[in-house]
Design a protein around this motif. Structure first.
Motif, PDB file in Angstrom:
ATOM      1  N   GLU A 220       0.701  -1.084  -0.026  1.00 29.32           N
ATOM      2  CA  GLU A 220       0.026   0.110   0.045  1.00 29.32           C
ATOM      3  C   GLU A 220       0.982   1.220  -0.077  1.00 29.32           C
ATOM      4  OE1 GLU A 220      -2.696  -0.390   3.302  1.00 29.32           O
ATOM      5  OE2 GLU A 220      -3.883  -2.136   2.627  1.00 29.32           O
ATOM      6  N   SER A 221       1.999   1.329   0.762  1.00 32.31           N
ATOM      7  CA  SER A 221       2.946   2.401   0.796  1.00 32.31           C
ATOM      8  C   SER A 221       3.543   2.725  -0.438  1.00 32.31           C
ATOM      9  CB  SER A 221       4.010   2.129   1.762  1.00 32.31           C
ATOM     10  OG  SER A 221       3.403   2.084   3.135  1.00 32.31           O
ATOM     11  N   GLN A 222       4.100   1.579  -1.052  1.00 37.97           N
ATOM     12  CA  GLN A 222       4.580   1.594  -2.323  1.00 37.97           C
ATOM     13  C   GLN A 222       3.736   2.210  -3.237  1.00 37.97           C
ATOM     14  OE1 GLN A 222       5.943  -2.310  -3.230  1.00 37.97           O
ATOM     15  NE2 GLN A 222       8.032  -2.053  -2.321  1.00 37.97           N
ATOM     16  N   GLU A 223       2.464   1.839  -3.504  1.00 41.30           N
ATOM     17  CA  GLU A 223       1.345   2.293  -4.253  1.00 41.30           C
ATOM     18  C   GLU A 223       1.094   4.065  -3.916  1.00 41.30           C
ATOM     19  OE1 GLU A 223      -2.146   0.057  -3.690  1.00 41.30           O
ATOM     20  OE2 GLU A 223      -1.357  -1.954  -5.119  1.00 41.30           O
ATOM     21  N   GLU A 224       1.084   4.412  -2.866  1.00 41.08           N
ATOM     22  CA  GLU A 224       0.906   5.828  -2.570  1.00 41.08           C
ATOM     23  C   GLU A 224       2.282   6.710  -2.965  1.00 41.08           C
ATOM     24  OE1 GLU A 224       0.436   5.856   1.712  1.00 41.08           O
ATOM     25  OE2 GLU A 224      -1.536   5.081   1.744  1.00 41.08           O
ATOM     26  N   ILE A 225       3.298   5.806  -2.823  1.00 46.58           N
ATOM     27  CA  ILE A 225       4.618   6.854  -3.195  1.00 46.58           C
ATOM     28  C   ILE A 225       4.634   6.824  -4.877  1.00 46.58           C
ATOM     29  CG2 ILE A 225       7.077   6.251  -3.331  1.00 46.58           C
ATOM     30  CD1 ILE A 225       7.091   4.880  -0.664  1.00 46.58           C
ATOM     31  N   LYS A 226       4.441   5.662  -5.382  1.00 50.44           N
ATOM     32  CA  LYS A 226       4.032   5.665  -6.729  1.00 50.44           C
ATOM     33  C   LYS A 226       3.108   6.783  -7.304  1.00 50.44           C
ATOM     34  CE  LYS A 226       3.832   2.863 -10.737  1.00 50.44           C
ATOM     35  NZ  LYS A 226       2.545   3.005 -11.676  1.00 50.44           N
ATOM     36  N   LYS A 227       2.048   6.973  -6.532  1.00 51.50           N
ATOM     37  CA  LYS A 227       0.831   7.816  -6.964  1.00 51.50           C
ATOM     38  C   LYS A 227       1.352   9.226  -6.573  1.00 51.50           C
ATOM     39  CE  LYS A 227      -3.853   9.222  -5.837  1.00 51.50           C
ATOM     40  NZ  LYS A 227      -4.983   9.011  -5.108  1.00 51.50           N
ATOM     41  N   SER A 228       2.247   9.676  -5.708  1.00 52.58           N
ATOM     42  CA  SER A 228       2.976  10.796  -5.367  1.00 52.58           C
ATOM     43  C   SER A 228       3.642  11.079  -6.124  1.00 52.58           C
ATOM     44  CB  SER A 228       3.505  10.796  -3.870  1.00 52.58           C
ATOM     45  OG  SER A 228       4.286  11.884  -3.434  1.00 52.58           O
ATOM     46  N   GLN A 229       4.767  10.322  -6.746  1.00 50.31           N
ATOM     47  CA  GLN A 229       5.633  10.707  -7.825  1.00 50.31           C
ATOM     48  C   GLN A 229       4.957  11.134  -9.074  1.00 50.31           C
ATOM     49  OE1 GLN A 229       8.023   6.921  -7.607  1.00 50.31           O
ATOM     50  NE2 GLN A 229       9.440   7.777  -6.234  1.00 50.31           N
ATOM     51  N   ASP A 230       4.038  10.207  -9.305  1.00 50.30           N
ATOM     52  CA  ASP A 230       3.098  10.513 -10.457  1.00 50.30           C
ATOM     53  C   ASP A 230       2.631  12.000 -10.419  1.00 50.30           C
ATOM     54  OD1 ASP A 230       3.664   8.147 -11.660  1.00 50.30           O
ATOM     55  OD2 ASP A 230       1.946   7.323 -11.075  1.00 50.30           O
ATOM     56  N   ASP A 231       2.058  12.412  -9.361  1.00 46.24           N
ATOM     57  CA  ASP A 231       1.775  13.573  -9.220  1.00 46.24           C
ATOM     58  C   ASP A 231       2.630  14.809  -9.171  1.00 46.24           C
ATOM     59  OD1 ASP A 231      -1.020  12.583  -8.862  1.00 46.24           O
ATOM     60  OD2 ASP A 231      -0.784  12.523  -6.592  1.00 46.24           O
ATOM     61  N   LYS A 232       3.668  14.452  -8.580  1.00 49.57           N
ATOM     62  CA  LYS A 232       4.985  15.352  -8.570  1.00 49.57           C
ATOM     63  C   LYS A 232       5.310  15.704 -10.135  1.00 49.57           C
ATOM     64  CE  LYS A 232       9.583  16.098  -6.763  1.00 49.57           C
ATOM     65  NZ  LYS A 232      10.710  15.442  -5.699  1.00 49.57           N
ATOM     66  N   LEU A 233       5.484  14.502 -11.144  1.00 46.63           N
ATOM     67  CA  LEU A 233       5.749  14.633 -12.316  1.00 46.63           C
ATOM     68  C   LEU A 233       4.423  15.537 -13.060  1.00 46.63           C
ATOM     69  CD1 LEU A 233       7.470  13.892 -14.569  1.00 46.63           C
ATOM     70  CD2 LEU A 233       6.315  11.699 -15.026  1.00 46.63           C
ATOM     71  N   LYS A 234       3.625  15.331 -12.786  1.00 46.33           N
ATOM     72  CA  LYS A 234       2.516  16.129 -13.540  1.00 46.33           C
ATOM     73  C   LYS A 234       2.513  17.648 -13.249  1.00 46.33           C
ATOM     74  CE  LYS A 234      -1.024  12.273 -13.731  1.00 46.33           C
ATOM     75  NZ  LYS A 234      -2.351  11.821 -13.398  1.00 46.33           N
TER      76      LYS A 234
END
Length: 783
Positions: A220-234
């Motif tokens: 779950e933490s990895q998925e949240e981190i990935k989502k956060s990184q995607d948001d940061k890239l956007k």
């Protein structure tokens, strides 16, 4: 059965003793190696690494550098004492002690002893060693003696650790042997073990459930981190898009502003000759602006359709020739030498437009990265074979720039940009995609000594031979490109030289008026190469050089001691003086406390924004980045003699003078095109134009007695593209000189509200008459 048990147990004890002995031997050897490395190997490596430098310093007599190097070694606790003695080859009768730093451990009685240890008492024991200094590998020119204290506590600690480790090994091994004995000797233990296994299984089931829950949380933490990184890239993409749109709006507006002003200018033209003259200048400047916009738009649009290639037979030489023409058309004011070596034999099959995009992107980056657009670009090609496939290797490189190691792998990432004021982060990412779509590869290498190089590998896929090299135009200088591309500009090409000659003649006239035979130029510069470069400027101005005497110094204290004796008219000072405590700003500040008349110039290759602010803070008259050109030197010298200008029959620096009018207006703009337009439109007042603030300051100082005649000052917001007049503190400087006339800023950019208090009004980037300005800002002009 009992005998068997005893036999197994005795054999196990033997194994325990063997393992313990083995570990003791290994750890003892490790301790010996550590001590050898610390007290023998490391000192030897340090001295050997310094030997050549110390030898050269001895030959040059630079004992200060040796003293400084030894002091740093003592401070870093590499040694407790270092002694340097020159070999009797230089002083036959005796060894000369040059340096003795650190504790006084080595004395004359120790100098030729065979023993490697010196014992002052039972606690302080020092390792002693003598090293020879060899010149050119064989000539002994001196000796270095070193002493280093042996850390007995460290050695004792090592052996204590050894005993502790041995004890732990004994306990673990004994435990294993005991368990083995119990497994063999006691059948009851099997039953007991079975019961225990059942209990352990239950425990393991509980542990498994805990691990499972923990694993779920990790996922779950990895998925949240990935989502956060995607948001940061956007967010980064949106930020880049916003910045790109802003830059595009500014660049698109530029050619339209020029066209608008040009039309007004043509309306006012009174003859066919005037119209022809204006059209040449208008077309050249407008074409360059349009090229910049096209280049910028292509960079964004190419990212949408890089996967579709229009493959055709192509000449690599023709592509490179076209790219260089475009790049030096846009950057027409560069001074870059170009080196070629084309060794490939065949054409390529490729999408010509997309390859031109790749090469132009790299060449444009190279031009922008070279400081002051003065440097070298090289383009090399050759045939190579990789995995039984024929490729062409293209090397595009430039000097005087460097990409940091941590950025070298990021430069091909989308939206990554660093160091470019108008970078979008798209160019190299698109370039890599295009090359890969062609079945090739691209990578970058960078080092401070050589510069930056891009290597591109493209598969040949063609049997047709390359076109003859002589059929294309490949000059060895960007200036020759400009001359070839713009034959209309031939009459303007020597403008720089003509202006320099004009200023030189002006200075010579003013020198005769001043009736002084010699002027002193005081230079504080620690780099002999830059110093020689400044001195060599006068080689181009033979007649002028006879009136100037140069006094140069390379350190702060010596310069302070001699400044008053020389009492110079001009001061040129570097910022970095190889002094940890003082720099060039400190020197100018100190001089300004006693001498307010000397013309000062901060001369540096750093050219960062803070340096400009600090330069203004210490009241330096000029800030000129290295290397200083002859034109810049003449302007600097001229700033001193401008006070004699009033004694000439006419004001040669006034580009447009109407003697029937008392009032004057000053225009400050680094773009000569706009200055020419102001001359045409503002013809209802005496007009003075300047392209650098320092010259305008000198004009204001020399005319302070007539300050009421200056009606207003109009300035462009940006000076040299990167610096604003707010950064230069223009408004405050004008007030400090003694003027309170209205100051208007001329720009098409939307200014932040915090800047509005610095100006009396904002004008569009469209020259107009003085009466129009007076009508628009009635409250700013006295009746």
């Amino acid at each position: 059965m009992k005998t068997l048990k005893n036999y197994i147990y005795s054999q196990s004890k033997k194994q325990i003793r063997f393992v313990i002995c083995t570990f003791i031997v290994l750890i003892s050897m490790g301790c010996f190696f550590v001590n050898w490395f610390i007290y023998t190997k490391t000192p030897k490596d340090i001295i050997n690494s310094l030997s050549n430098g110390i030898g050269n310093s001895i030959v040059l007599g630079d004992f200060f550098s040796i003293q400084k190097e030894f002091s740093s070694l003592i401070e870093s606790k590499a040694f407790d004492q270092i002694i340097l003695k020159i070999h009797p080859h230089y002083k036959p009768n005796e060894e000369i002690e040059i340096s003795n730093i650190g504790k006084k451990i080595i004395s004359s009685e120790h100098e030729f002893i065979l023993n490697k240890f010196i014992m002052e008492n039972l606690i302080d024991i020092y390792y002693y060693k003598k090293f020879e200094i060899l010149l050119n590998g064989n000539e002994n020119i001196g000796n270095i003696y070193i002493a280093k204290k042996i850390d007995l506590l460290f050695i004792l600690s090592l052996y204590c650790i050894l005993l502790f480790i041995s004890l732990i090994i004994f306990i673990i091994t004994k435990r294993n042997i005991t368990n083995t004995y119990r497994n063999i000797a006691s059948p009851i233990f099997e039953i007991e073990s079975a019961i225990n296994n059942k209990t352990n299984l239950e425990k393991k089931n509980l542990e498994f459930i805990e691990f499972k829950n923990l694993y779920s949380k990790i996922i779950e933490s990895q998925e949240e981190i990935k989502k956060s990184q995607d948001d940061k890239l956007k967010i980064a993409e949106l930020s880049a898009i916003t910045s790109t749109i802003q830059m595009l709006a500014h660049d698109v507006r530029q050619p339209f502003s020029r066209l608008k002003m040009s039309l007004e200018l043509l309306k006012k033209s009174k003859s066919h000759e005037d119209i022809t003259k204006h059209l040449i200048s208008i077309s050249i400047n407008t074409n360059r602006d349009i090229l910049r916009v096209e280049y910028f738009l292509n960079e964004m649009l190419q990212g949408r359709n890089n996967d579709v290639l229009k493959i055709e037979e192509a000449s690599l030489l023709k592509i490179i020739s076209n790219v260089l023409k475009i790049c030096f058309d846009i950057h027409n004011n560069s001074d870059i030498s170009i080196e070629y070596d084309f060794l490939h034999s065949h054409k390529i099959k490729a999408d010509i437009q997309k390859l031109e995009r790749v090469f132009s992107n790299i060449v444009m980056n190279a031009i922008q990265a070279i400081p002051n657009k003065k440097g070298k670009i090289w383009i090399f090609t050759k045939d190579v074979i990789i995995d039984n496939t024929n490729y062409i290797e293209i090397c595009l490189g430039n000097n005087n720039s460097y990409i940091e190691d941590e950025d070298i792998d990021k430069i091909f990432d989308l939206f990554f940009t660093k160091g470019k004021r108008k970078g979008t982060g798209l160019g190299l990412a698109i370039s890599k995609q295009i090359i890969q779509n062609h079945g090739g590869n691209i990578y970058c290498k960078s080092c401070k000594e050589k510069g930056v190089e891009f290597f591109i590998y493209l598969p040949t896929h063609s049997l047709e031979s390359e076109i003859n090299y002589n059929e294309f135009y490949f000059p060895n200088s960007s200036k020759l490109y400009e001359n070839k591309l713009y034959y209309q500009e031939e009459e303007f090409y020597s403008l720089y030289e003509k202006e320099a000659i004009k200023i030189e003649n002006k200075i010579l006239k003013l020198i005769h008026l001043s009736k002084k035979k010699t002027y002193s130029i005081f230079i504080l510069e620690d780099d002999p190469n830059y110093l020689q470069g400044i001195i060599s400027i006068f080689d181009d101005f033979k007649e002028l050089s006879s009136y100037f005497k140069i006094h140069s110094f390379d350190n702060y204290n010596e310069a302070i001691e001699n400044y008053t004796k020389i009492s110079p008219e001009f001061l040129i000072c570097d910022i970095d003086l190889n002094d940890n405590q003082k720099n060039g700003f400190d020197f100018i500040k100190k001089i300004r406390e006693e001498d307010t008349l000397v013309k000062t110039c901060v001369h540096s290759n750093r050219f960062i924004k803070d340096d400009i602010s600090l330069s203004a803070h210490v009241n330096s008259d000029f800030f000129i980045p290295k290397p200083m050109t002859g034109y810049q030197m003449l302007n600097f010298l001229y700033s001193y003699f401008i006070k004699y200008e009033a004694e000439l029959d006419t004001w040669e620096i006034i580009p447009h003078l109407n003697p029937n009018k008392d009032k004057m207006a000053l225009i400050l703009d680094d773009d000569k095109f706009y200055l020419e337009l102001w001359k045409e439109f503002m013809n209802d007042i005496n007009l003075f134009t300047f392209h650098c603030p320092e010259t305008m300051y000198d004009f204001l100082r020399s005319n302070i007695s007539n300050k009421e005649k200056i009606s207003c000052i109009i300035s462009d917001f940006y000076i040299d593209d990167n610096i604003t007049i707010v950064d230069l503190n223009l408004s405050q400087k004008i007030k400090e000189i003694g003027y309170d006339c209205p100051l208007f800023v001329c720009t098409n950019a939307g200014l932040d509200k915090k800047y509005l208090n610095d100006f009396d009004g904002i004008l569009k980037k469209m020259p107009c008459s003085f009466s129009e300005i007076q009508s628009k800002f009635k409250d700013k002009f006295c009746s």
